[in-house]
Scaffold this motif. Structure first.
Motif, mmCIF file in Angstrom:
data_model
loop_
_atom_site.group_PDB
_atom_site.id
_atom_site.type_symbol
_atom_site.label_atom_id
_atom_site.label_comp_id
_atom_site.label_asym_id
_atom_site.label_seq_id
_atom_site.Cartn_x
_atom_site.Cartn_y
_atom_site.Cartn_z
ATOM 1 N N ALA A 203 -1.403 0.529 -10.487
ATOM 2 C CA ALA A 203 -2.495 0.333 -9.578
ATOM 3 C C ALA A 203 -3.038 1.624 -8.924
ATOM 4 C CB ALA A 203 -1.871 -0.670 -8.650
ATOM 5 N N ALA A 204 -2.033 2.547 -8.676
ATOM 6 C CA ALA A 204 -2.505 3.870 -8.087
ATOM 7 C C ALA A 204 -3.712 4.283 -9.316
ATOM 8 C CB ALA A 204 -1.534 4.743 -7.956
ATOM 9 N N GLY A 206 -5.719 3.002 -11.107
ATOM 10 C CA GLY A 206 -6.879 2.223 -10.744
ATOM 11 C C GLY A 206 -6.986 1.104 -11.721
ATOM 12 N N ASP A 207 -5.777 0.746 -12.291
ATOM 13 C CA ASP A 207 -5.747 -0.472 -13.079
ATOM 14 C C ASP A 207 -5.920 -1.842 -12.348
ATOM 15 O OD1 ASP A 207 -4.433 -3.085 -14.293
ATOM 16 O OD2 ASP A 207 -4.177 -1.658 -16.002
ATOM 17 N N GLU A 208 -7.139 -2.614 -12.948
ATOM 18 C CA GLU A 208 -7.726 -3.609 -12.167
ATOM 19 C C GLU A 208 -6.606 -4.696 -11.967
ATOM 20 O OE1 GLU A 208 -10.041 -5.382 -9.368
ATOM 21 O OE2 GLU A 208 -10.300 -3.419 -10.232
ATOM 22 N N ARG A 211 -4.016 -3.720 -9.281
ATOM 23 C CA ARG A 211 -4.348 -3.541 -8.151
ATOM 24 C C ARG A 211 -4.692 -4.907 -7.471
ATOM 25 N NH1 ARG A 211 -9.580 0.334 -7.873
ATOM 26 N NH2 ARG A 211 -9.373 -0.189 -5.679
ATOM 27 N N ARG A 212 -4.843 -5.964 -8.190
ATOM 28 C CA ARG A 212 -5.033 -7.298 -7.779
ATOM 29 C C ARG A 212 -3.617 -8.069 -7.357
ATOM 30 N NH1 ARG A 212 -4.111 -11.618 -10.552
ATOM 31 N NH2 ARG A 212 -4.368 -10.511 -12.505
ATOM 32 N N ALA A 215 -2.330 -6.316 -4.119
ATOM 33 C CA ALA A 215 -3.205 -6.983 -3.242
ATOM 34 C C ALA A 215 -2.885 -8.313 -2.873
ATOM 35 C CB ALA A 215 -4.705 -6.823 -3.578
ATOM 36 N N TYR A 249 1.006 0.355 0.506
ATOM 37 C CA TYR A 249 1.355 -1.033 0.551
ATOM 38 C C TYR A 249 0.962 -1.518 1.874
ATOM 39 C CZ TYR A 249 3.318 -5.650 0.077
ATOM 40 O OH TYR A 249 3.781 -7.132 0.154
ATOM 41 N N GLN A 252 -2.574 -1.800 3.128
ATOM 42 C CA GLN A 252 -3.122 -3.018 2.750
ATOM 43 C C GLN A 252 -2.614 -4.312 3.616
ATOM 44 O OE1 GLN A 252 -3.581 -3.914 -1.381
ATOM 45 N NE2 GLN A 252 -2.820 -1.935 -2.039
#
Length: 294
Positions: A203-204, A206-208, A211-212, A215, A249, A252
């Protein structure tokens, strides 16, 4: 006086000598026995505490699971294997000859974290997001454990009625989605089979999908915090655990919470004692503050 504090987790056992001023010394660790049988756990605990017990005046245990009358239980009995109904207090008293107290690890951590901010509030909730999701509630300066030891198991409240099946048998628990295990279980494609630590790293980068997944966990935790605020009217929520303390984390979670109506807003902070909170909280309780439990 010195407390021999023990932390029993799903993957490791830790022990340390804790002084009354909460200074930790002579920490030791062992892997939790893979067989999950009573003889294996007893032998591992004996090996763990033997070099330390002569320097201690009492024993305090912070353990995964539900602690009821000194015995180890669980919402999901299969997590414990052959350890269901393991007599924690009786075993450690026999091994050490010392008076022993046992409590759920998240409840213990809540008590330690409360002591770090006791001058600021008397109503606080601690939530740990790690392999699972657990918690502890301090109301009007007292730790709430419940008559059966279940109080604070916030990870087994409902997040999504159409969500995955939780290990406890319910559908869509917070733990089944927001925990490290839940994050990993939801991963697909290139992330299938990755653990939560790897997913956070991706995620850090930039993997979509990563990240989802992170989130989604943060959103579910924010909803849990809003529900907790509605039930307890706590003045602060402290977040710990390997996921809860992962970089970025909590910010968010805070952003998700701030998008909700203001009545559900509550101050959020990371765990002051980080991964030592369970050991320290158990030691504090063993120090003679049992009147502060209800």
């Amino acid at each position: 006086m010195t407390t021999l504090a023990i932390d029993i987790g799903g993957t490791k056992l830790a022990a340390a000598l804790v002084e009354d001023d909460l200074q930790i010394r002579e920490r030791r660790e062992l892997p939790t026995p893979a067989s999950k049988t009573s003889p294996a756990l007893r032998d591992a605990l004996k090996t763990l505490v033997q070099p330390l017990q002569s320097q201690a005046h009492r024993v305090a245990i912070a353990s995964t699971g539900i602690i009821r009358e000194g015995h180890l239980l669980a919402i999901n009995p299969s997590n414990l294997g052959g350890l269901l109904h393991f007599p924690l207090v009786q075993t450690l008293e026999a091994l050490t000859g010392l008076p022993t107290l046992a409590i759920n690890d998240a409840q213990a951590a809540a008590w330690a974290e409360y002591h770090a901010i006791a001058d600021e509030t008397r109503d606080m909730v601690f939530i740990t997001v790690s392999t699972g999701v657990g918690g502890g509630v301090v109301n009007d300066g007292q730790l709430v454990t419940g008559t059966g030891g279940l109080a604070g198991h916030l990870g087994h409240t409902l997040a999504d009625p159409n969500g995955p099946v939780c290990g406890c048998g319910r559908v869509g628990c917070v733990e089944a989605i927001a925990s490290g295990r839940g994050i990993a279980a939801a991963a697909q494609g290139s992330l299938a089979g990755c653990d939560a630590k790897t997913i956070f790293a991706r995620a850090a980068e930039g993997d979509e999908q990563a990240r989802r997944l992170v989130a989604d966990s943060a959103q579910v935790l924010a909803r849990l915090i809003a529900d907790t605020k509605a039930v307890t009217d706590c003045q602060r929520v402290v977040v710990g655990g390997s996921v809860g303390l992962a970089q970025g984390y909590l910010s968010q979670v805070r952003a998700c919470l701030e998008r909700m109506p203001s009545v559900y807003h509550v101050e959020l902070s990371p765990a002051h004692y980080r991964h030592d909170a369970g050991l320290l909280g158990a030691a504090l309780l063993a120090k003679g503050e049992k009147d502060d439990i209800r």
